[in-house]
Scaffold this motif. Structure first.
Motif, PDB file in Angstrom:
ATOM      1  N   ASP A 135     -13.776  19.401  -7.356  1.00 54.53           N
ATOM      2  CA  ASP A 135     -14.328  19.531  -6.019  1.00 54.53           C
ATOM      3  C   ASP A 135     -13.659  18.520  -5.106  1.00 54.53           C
ATOM      4  OD1 ASP A 135     -17.720  20.181  -5.049  1.00 54.53           O
ATOM      5  OD2 ASP A 135     -15.863  20.341  -3.966  1.00 54.53           O
ATOM      6  N   LEU A 142      -5.947  -2.476  -3.716  1.00 52.87           N
ATOM      7  CA  LEU A 142      -4.726  -3.142  -4.167  1.00 52.87           C
ATOM      8  C   LEU A 142      -5.041  -4.396  -4.975  1.00 52.87           C
ATOM      9  CD1 LEU A 142      -2.233  -2.866  -1.218  1.00 52.87           C
ATOM     10  CD2 LEU A 142      -2.321  -1.571  -3.301  1.00 52.87           C
ATOM     11  N   ARG A 144      -3.445   2.931  10.942  1.00 50.22           N
ATOM     12  CA  ARG A 144      -3.443   3.030   9.485  1.00 50.22           C
ATOM     13  C   ARG A 144      -3.595   4.475   9.035  1.00 50.22           C
ATOM     14  NH1 ARG A 144      -3.087  -1.843   6.966  1.00 50.22           N
ATOM     15  NH2 ARG A 144      -2.156  -1.271   5.022  1.00 50.22           N
ATOM     16  N   ARG A 200      -0.746   7.124   7.406  1.00 47.73           N
ATOM     17  CA  ARG A 200      -0.939   7.880   6.176  1.00 47.73           C
ATOM     18  C   ARG A 200      -0.641   9.365   6.410  1.00 47.73           C
ATOM     19  NH1 ARG A 200      -3.480   7.289   1.193  1.00 47.73           N
ATOM     20  NH2 ARG A 200      -5.021   8.889   0.815  1.00 47.73           N
ATOM     21  N   SER A 256     -13.802  15.288  -2.874  1.00 48.41           N
ATOM     22  CA  SER A 256     -14.634  14.146  -2.571  1.00 48.41           C
ATOM     23  C   SER A 256     -13.984  13.484  -1.378  1.00 48.41           C
ATOM     24  CB  SER A 256     -14.717  13.188  -3.743  1.00 48.41           C
ATOM     25  OG  SER A 256     -13.530  12.468  -3.845  1.00 48.41           O
ATOM     26  N   TYR A 257     -14.782  13.110  -0.467  1.00 46.24           N
ATOM     27  CA  TYR A 257     -14.232  12.594   0.776  1.00 46.24           C
ATOM     28  C   TYR A 257     -13.453  11.334   0.519  1.00 46.24           C
ATOM     29  CZ  TYR A 257     -16.717  15.776   3.713  1.00 46.24           C
ATOM     30  OH  TYR A 257     -17.151  16.898   4.342  1.00 46.24           O
ATOM     31  N   ASP A 258     -12.389  11.251   1.157  1.00 40.53           N
ATOM     32  CA  ASP A 258     -11.601  10.040   1.035  1.00 40.53           C
ATOM     33  C   ASP A 258     -11.501   9.375   2.390  1.00 40.53           C
ATOM     34  OD1 ASP A 258      -8.561   9.407  -0.772  1.00 40.53           O
ATOM     35  OD2 ASP A 258     -10.029   8.105   0.108  1.00 40.53           O
ATOM     36  N   LEU A 259     -11.012  10.135   3.310  1.00 37.00           N
ATOM     37  CA  LEU A 259     -10.930   9.631   4.673  1.00 37.00           C
ATOM     38  C   LEU A 259     -11.572  10.685   5.534  1.00 37.00           C
ATOM     39  CD1 LEU A 259      -7.292   8.568   4.694  1.00 37.00           C
ATOM     40  CD2 LEU A 259      -9.127   7.109   5.365  1.00 37.00           C
ATOM     41  N   PHE A 260     -12.159  10.249   6.551  1.00 39.11           N
ATOM     42  CA  PHE A 260     -12.797  11.214   7.426  1.00 39.11           C
ATOM     43  C   PHE A 260     -12.345  10.849   8.816  1.00 39.11           C
ATOM     44  CE2 PHE A 260     -15.916  14.458   7.759  1.00 39.11           C
ATOM     45  CZ  PHE A 260     -16.382  14.347   9.047  1.00 39.11           C
ATOM     46  N   SER A 303     -15.898   5.556   9.839  1.00 35.85           N
ATOM     47  CA  SER A 303     -15.066   6.742   9.780  1.00 35.85           C
ATOM     48  C   SER A 303     -14.499   6.967   8.407  1.00 35.85           C
ATOM     49  CB  SER A 303     -13.956   6.636  10.809  1.00 35.85           C
ATOM     50  OG  SER A 303     -13.309   5.428  10.639  1.00 35.85           O
ATOM     51  N   GLY A 304     -15.092   6.403   7.415  1.00 36.12           N
ATOM     52  CA  GLY A 304     -14.620   6.659   6.072  1.00 36.12           C
ATOM     53  C   GLY A 304     -15.773   6.551   5.115  1.00 36.12           C
ATOM     54  N   VAL A 320     -11.701   8.691  14.072  1.00 41.75           N
ATOM     55  CA  VAL A 320     -10.606   7.752  14.190  1.00 41.75           C
ATOM     56  C   VAL A 320      -9.535   8.349  15.068  1.00 41.75           C
ATOM     57  CG1 VAL A 320      -8.805   6.566  12.941  1.00 41.75           C
ATOM     58  CG2 VAL A 320     -11.051   6.773  11.972  1.00 41.75           C
ATOM     59  N   GLU A 321      -9.094   7.576  15.977  1.00 45.52           N
ATOM     60  CA  GLU A 321      -8.030   8.078  16.813  1.00 45.52           C
ATOM     61  C   GLU A 321      -6.726   7.462  16.385  1.00 45.52           C
ATOM     62  OE1 GLU A 321     -10.227   8.814  21.002  1.00 45.52           O
ATOM     63  OE2 GLU A 321      -9.046   7.039  20.663  1.00 45.52           O
ATOM     64  N   LYS A 337     -21.583  11.728 -14.155  1.00 41.52           N
ATOM     65  CA  LYS A 337     -21.370  13.167 -14.084  1.00 41.52           C
ATOM     66  C   LYS A 337     -21.667  13.758 -15.453  1.00 41.52           C
ATOM     67  CE  LYS A 337     -18.260  16.743 -12.848  1.00 41.52           C
ATOM     68  NZ  LYS A 337     -16.914  17.247 -12.976  1.00 41.52           N
ATOM     69  N   ALA A 348      -9.935  17.056 -11.474  1.00 43.71           N
ATOM     70  CA  ALA A 348     -10.776  16.812 -12.643  1.00 43.71           C
ATOM     71  C   ALA A 348     -12.232  17.032 -12.272  1.00 43.71           C
ATOM     72  CB  ALA A 348     -10.562  15.394 -13.140  1.00 43.71           C
ATOM     73  N   ALA A 349     -12.569  16.568 -11.077  1.00 47.45           N
ATOM     74  CA  ALA A 349     -13.946  16.726 -10.650  1.00 47.45           C
ATOM     75  C   ALA A 349     -14.197  18.157 -10.202  1.00 47.45           C
ATOM     76  CB  ALA A 349     -14.247  15.769  -9.506  1.00 47.45           C
ATOM     77  N   TRP A 389     -24.988  15.121 -11.640  1.00 53.80           N
ATOM     78  CA  TRP A 389     -23.838  14.346 -11.176  1.00 53.80           C
ATOM     79  C   TRP A 389     -24.350  13.182 -10.347  1.00 53.80           C
ATOM     80  CZ3 TRP A 389     -18.825  16.943  -8.943  1.00 53.80           C
ATOM     81  CH2 TRP A 389     -17.836  15.961  -8.815  1.00 53.80           C
ATOM     82  N   GLY A 394     -20.452   9.870   1.640  1.00 57.32           N
ATOM     83  CA  GLY A 394     -19.017  10.066   1.631  1.00 57.32           C
ATOM     84  C   GLY A 394     -18.427  10.337   2.998  1.00 57.32           C
ATOM     85  N   LEU A 415     -13.729   3.376   2.751  1.00 58.22           N
ATOM     86  CA  LEU A 415     -12.338   3.782   2.854  1.00 58.22           C
ATOM     87  C   LEU A 415     -11.779   3.681   4.260  1.00 58.22           C
ATOM     88  CD1 LEU A 415     -12.354   6.798   0.472  1.00 58.22           C
ATOM     89  CD2 LEU A 415     -11.756   4.465   0.032  1.00 58.22           C
ATOM     90  N   GLN A 471      -7.107  -2.506   3.762  1.00 61.27           N
ATOM     91  CA  GLN A 471      -7.006  -1.689   2.550  1.00 61.27           C
ATOM     92  C   GLN A 471      -8.275  -0.874   2.366  1.00 61.27           C
ATOM     93  OE1 GLN A 471      -4.240  -1.572   1.115  1.00 61.27           O
ATOM     94  NE2 GLN A 471      -3.359  -3.341   2.142  1.00 61.27           N
ATOM     95  N   GLY A 485       0.821  -1.204   0.000  1.00 62.28           N
ATOM     96  CA  GLY A 485       0.000   0.000   0.000  1.00 62.28           C
ATOM     97  C   GLY A 485       0.853   1.250   0.000  1.00 62.28           C
TER      98      GLY A 485
END
Lengths: 399, 423
Positions: free
Chosen positions: A335, B23, A234, A238, A337-341, B304-305, A345-346, B186, A332-333, B219, B281, B324, B346, A107
């Motif tokens: 805006d 992955l 994790r 990151r 976009s959520y990936d991790l929030f 949390s993701g 998480v601690e 979109k 590209a978008a 979208w 999201g 995520l 992952q 990863g």
């Protein structure tokens, strides 16, 4: 409520008397806060406190005696009790990275920071601000520029952040830092990894600038060493890699300059130091420095040489980051976009498990110990980290 | 203040789920026993970011199940979901360059047909079909003929068509009887296609400007058919709006409502035909009644993701969500409690249930299954035509669950199960 309590007391008191005739015990049942006369109240309170102290001492004495007796008899001494703290009562976190996890490394290779961390490209940082920026903001940025090598400040103007990202991508910047100020005080840090994110947003607090630090040093332009502590989960891993990718991966040890990000319960503490190793002639009877003593016992004549002291000098700035939310910036978008929030998480603190050191190289180890020094105040003996491969290297310079 | 008490999880009914991650790994999670704790039992593939799974679909027949996985390097793999053997690998991009695939050529929509497509069947061989759709809008229907041997897969020429002229496709779905497909994305309105004739049936119209004369750009991030037929469609947009379209009524949405403040990332329908599950999201998971548009409840926990995929178990009242935060979570849909969570290391992109997993099945049985599979290649496949094979569960377990369900007076499907177990 009060009535209930007094009732409970009245029930308890005869019991206590029945148990043992100690007058002390009887007195304890009366809460000092119930006494209305102040003089009397404080006297009772003081007495209570005193009794408690004596009892504590007694207990410690007993414990010590038991320990000693066990040692004399050659038995196992009674096990040391471990105090219950927030840290060790914490729920076990299965997301803590383990060094033998091949998926983790796969990863790592695939993530956005790997090209910088593998030294395929050198980091180039763009620093900008929010729209309105004054007093402490520019001063802070000036100091950030001295901390992060190859960082360039650009005026924000009235540009949209997306436009700036586009520009930075064109100029091949690898990361971008936006310092947000509120009421003339920097209060947030936005770190954007280019070209496709992720973006992390940190609250910034307890900022102390260099000039406000007593006896501060002035950093040189050498490449700093980097210490990342306790980025173990994790998500923490990151974030750690993201911070790591802001700095060039080839520290110049001659500069003896170290930048520290220390994570403790989701708060990331930033410190910037210069250090020096000084061979110090130790006074022969040194009761406090137990480490030096042990060295003397084992090695005899080498004492005076081995007792090297690392001294730290803080260069500043000093600040705390917390509450990161990271998400992917998709240009590209156009805006977020959520990936991790990461709010829920601690990044858990696990004492002693510092995976980042594993990824960093051995050259980080001496400065790793510097953090230990930080914890125990600025002065400490360097002998505790003897035997690391980098030791001889560093000593060459100081001699 | 960190939490110092562990959250207890009641455990799951026996189930088997497959997860797919960034992955390219496929992980098999199984729970055994009445209150089993799900664990990872198998991992297929080597970690490689170019193998990142974009979409996955399973055709869980009793005898010859097959799993289709589309990867970032432009390949679609057909796997055996029992042991992870790759049956066949198909390259979808015409450009043919190995390795680098342009961004808009990725296969984002994938559906493995459960029923045999009879019109494409030939003598002495049976065929399976799957539908792919790239981001650019190239939808193609491929059928694969299965020869007598296992290796004898041949891929026929795809019948392709273009579903959108502008924008990019982000979601696609196929209805229950597998004759219609929808695409949206979109800048691309939801459009419904007849798969038998490859013709466009219906296109949605964007909603009117609001009272402030503000136009919301198109979208769509996720969409699904609702109910048995292809008339009702639920779609989620990036602007956190959930819309219900009715093909027979009008081209504009018949109902739309907002949910929270982050993009709707996953929508899955319930088997009852009106409830849906949404994931956003920001990690919110909720269930809505689409007849009224009312929120039935949120699944509260420590997500949390971003949620990327939700799967509904065909038999048990369980849904699985993944995303995520790299946890696969199982939820009870009645109580909306977290049943258990598995940490899978992952970023997960997709999850599917293997409906045919039986509790008695052990790891050693996979070999037997394989044999079965080999045999079945020679057989005429008949039972594959019924869409969802009814599973037989342990009666004790069953009785307990049904009691609860009965009291709520729902679903003849479960009633069927009681008949099964009592007989």
């Amino acid at each position: 409520m009060g009535g209930k309590r007094s009732k409970a007391e009245s029930e308890e008191t005869p019991l206590a008397v029945a148990d043992d005739e100690n007058p002390n015990n009887k007195k304890r049942k009366i809460l000092p806060s119930l006494i209305k006369n102040k003089e009397k109240r404080s006297a009772v309170h003081a007495k209570l406190k005193h009794d408690k102290k004596i009892e504590k001492k007694k207990k410690a004495k007993l414990r010590d005696a038991a320990h000693k007796r066990a040692l004399e008899l050659g038995e196992e001494p009674p096990p040391k009790k471990i105090p219950r703290t927030i840290e060790n009562a914490r729920e076990f976190d299965e997301t803590v990275c383990k060094p033998d996890d091949e998926e983790l490394f796969a990863g790592n290779d695939a993530d956005e920071f790997s090209s910088v961390l593998k030294r395929e490209s050198t980091p180039k940082i763009l620093i900008t601000t929010c729209r309105f920026n004054s007093t402490r903001g520019p001063a802070f940025i000036e100091e950030l520029l001295s901390v992060i090598p190859n960082a360039h400040y650009y005026k924000r103007g009235t540009y949209d952040l997306k436009k700036i990202v586009e520009y930075a991508n064109k100029k091949e910047f690898t990361s971008m830092i936006v310092v947000h100020t509120n009421r003339r005080e920097p209060d947030a840090l936005l770190i954007i990894n280019l070209p496709d994110g992720p973006t992390a947003h940190f609250k910034l607090s307890k900022l102390v600038l260099r000039r406000d630090i007593k006896n501060h040093g002035n950093p040189t332009s050498h490449m700093p060493e980097l210490v990342l502590n306790n980025f173990t989960t994790r998500l923490g891993h990151r974030v750690g890699r993201m911070i790591q990718s802001l700095f060039p991966q080839d520290p110049n040890f001659r500069g003896r300059r170290v930048v520290t990000f220390h994570n403790q319960r989701d708060f990331i503490f930033f410190r910037h130091h210069r250090y020096i190793f000084e061979g110090k002639e130790s006074k022969k009877p040194d009761p406090k420095n137990k480490l030096a003593k042990s060295v003397k016992n084992s090695k005899g004549e080498k004492v005076s040489q081995e007792n090297v002291i690392a001294r730290l000098q803080e260069c500043g700035p000093r600040f705390t980051l917390n509450g990161f939310i990271s998400r992917t910036w998709t240009l590209a978008a156009g805006d977020f976009s959520y990936d991790l929030f990461g709010c829920g998480v601690e990044v858990h603190l696990v004492k002693g498990a510092t995976l980042i050191t594993y990824i960093h190289h051995l050259w980080l180890l001496p400065s790793e110990s510097l953090i230990e020094l930080l914890r125990h105040g600025a002065w400490a003996s360097y002998t505790s980290v003897l035997g690391y491969p980098t030791w001889s290297f560093v000593r060459d310079e100081t001699e | 203040m960190p939490r110092t008490t562990a959250l207890e999880c009641p455990g799951c009914p026996p189930l088997r789920a497959l997860t797919f991650d960034a992955l390219g790994l496929v992980k098999v999670v199984e729970a055994r026993g009445t209150q089993g704790i799900p664990t990872v039992v198998d991992r297929w593939g080597a970690p490689d970011s170019s193998q990142c799974v974009l979409a996955a679909s399973i055709a869980d027949h009793k005898t010859n199940p097959i799993l289709a996985v589309s990867r970032k390097n432009g390949q679609v793999e057909l796997l055996n979901p029992l042991n992870g053997d790759v049956h066949v690998t198909i390259k979808t991009s015409e450009t043919g360059a190995v390795g680098h695939i342009p961004e808009d050529d990725l296969v984002v929509g994938l559906h493995m047909f459960k029923a045999e497509r009879t019109e494409r069947m030939e003598l002495s061989s049976k065929s399976m079909a799957f539908l792919t759709c790239t981001m650019k809008g190239n939808a193609s229907l491929r059928s694969i003929k299965v020869k007598d041997t296992l290796a004898g897969f041949t891929c026929s020429e795809p019948s392709s068509w273009n579903v959108c002229t502008a924008g990019k496709i982000l979601c696609s779905s196929v209805d229950k009887d597998e004759s219609h497909a929808l695409f949206g994305g979109k800048g691309a309105e939801i459009n419904v296609w007849d798969l038998h004739e490859c013709s466009k049936l219906w296109t949605a119209k964007s909603p009117r400007r609001n009272s402030l004369d503000i136009f919301v750009p198109t979208w769509f991030t996720t969409a699904t058919f609702l109910g048995r037929d292809h008339r009702k469609i639920v779609a989620g947009t990036n602007y956190h709006q959930v819309r219900l379209y009715d093909i027979s009524a009008q081209r504009r949405p018949v109902m739309s409502f907002d949910f929270r403040e982050s993009p709707i990332k996953a929508v899955t329908e319930d088997v009852d035909g009106y409830a849906i599950y949404l994931g956003t999201g920001a990690g919110d998971l909720a269930t809505f009644d689409m007849r009224t548009g009312k929120l039935l409840g949120c699944f509260r926990g420590k997500c949390s993701g971003s949620i990327r995929s939700i799967a509904r178990h065909p038999d048990h009242p369980v849904i699985a969500s993944c995303g995520l935060d790299s946890y696969l979570r199982f939820w009870d849909i009645k109580t909306r409690q977290l049943l258990s969570a598995v940490f899978l290391k992952q970023h997960l992109t997709s999850v599917v249930f293997d409906a045919n997993f039986k509790e008695e099945e052990s790891a050693g049985n996979t070999g037997e299954q394989l044999n079965q599979l080999k045999e079945s290649d020679h057989l005429e496949v008949e039972d594959n035509n019924d869409p969802l094979p009814v599973k037989r569960k342990k009666s004790s377990k069953n009785g307990k669950r049904i009691k609860r369900v009965k009291s709520k007076k729902s679903k003849d499907r479960v009633q069927d199960n009681t008949d099964d177990s009592s007989s």
